[in-house]
Motif scaffolding. Sequence first.
Motif, PDB file in Angstrom:
ATOM      1  N   GLU A 159      -4.047   2.930  -3.361  1.00  0.00           N
ATOM      2  CA  GLU A 159      -4.644   2.947  -4.698  1.00  0.00           C
ATOM      3  C   GLU A 159      -5.454   1.686  -4.949  1.00  0.00           C
ATOM      4  O   GLU A 159      -6.436   1.714  -5.683  1.00  0.00           O
ATOM      5  CB  GLU A 159      -3.558   3.088  -5.770  1.00  0.00           C
ATOM      6  N   ARG A 160      -5.038   0.591  -4.333  1.00  0.00           N
ATOM      7  CA  ARG A 160      -5.737  -0.689  -4.504  1.00  0.00           C
ATOM      8  C   ARG A 160      -6.920  -0.809  -3.553  1.00  0.00           C
ATOM      9  O   ARG A 160      -7.967  -1.335  -3.923  1.00  0.00           O
ATOM     10  CB  ARG A 160      -4.769  -1.842  -4.284  1.00  0.00           C
ATOM     11  N   SER A 213       1.869  -4.323   1.508  1.00  0.00           N
ATOM     12  CA  SER A 213       2.093  -5.078   0.262  1.00  0.00           C
ATOM     13  C   SER A 213       0.865  -5.871  -0.139  1.00  0.00           C
ATOM     14  O   SER A 213       0.702  -6.214  -1.318  1.00  0.00           O
ATOM     15  CB  SER A 213       3.283  -6.025   0.423  1.00  0.00           C
ATOM     16  N   ARG A 223       1.236   4.459  -0.637  1.00  0.00           N
ATOM     17  CA  ARG A 223       0.450   5.057  -1.729  1.00  0.00           C
ATOM     18  C   ARG A 223      -0.065   3.986  -2.682  1.00  0.00           C
ATOM     19  O   ARG A 223      -1.234   4.013  -3.082  1.00  0.00           O
ATOM     20  CB  ARG A 223       1.281   6.090  -2.493  1.00  0.00           C
ATOM     21  N   ARG A 224       0.806   3.051  -3.053  1.00  0.00           N
ATOM     22  CA  ARG A 224       0.373   1.966  -3.948  1.00  0.00           C
ATOM     23  C   ARG A 224      -0.713   1.124  -3.285  1.00  0.00           C
ATOM     24  O   ARG A 224      -1.680   0.720  -3.940  1.00  0.00           O
ATOM     25  CB  ARG A 224       1.559   1.090  -4.350  1.00  0.00           C
TER      26      ARG A 224
END
Length: 116
Positions: free
Chosen positions: A46-47, A14, A42-43
């Motif tokens: 991406e960051r 997170s 995945r999120r």
Amino acid sequence: MSLGGRLALLVGLSFPDVFGAVGALQPAVRAGEAEMFSALARRAMERRAVALRLVSSEGDPFLPAIQALSDRLRQDGVRHTLLVVPGPHDYAWNRGPGGVEMVLWHERIQRGLPPP
């Protein structure tokens, strides 16, 4: 480890801007949560590229779910490693071989060295 391993995945993925490496030792996950954890990973990726490692043992009751999570991560193209070694799901294993493995991995990854 166990619920702490689950928490490591949730918090580490997170906040990828804070954590460069996320290791989960025998995380208490369920196979039905693989899609949710993979989407979170995945999120995060991406960051920021985060080193991700799952460690379990042959006697870990969570092993089938951890393998399902690893399979889903692989299917979704999330780079990670899964290590399964002999041993139970108990404090002795986590304080011994499991813990040593995770500490060595974190130390090497954080220094930019190849994993053990």
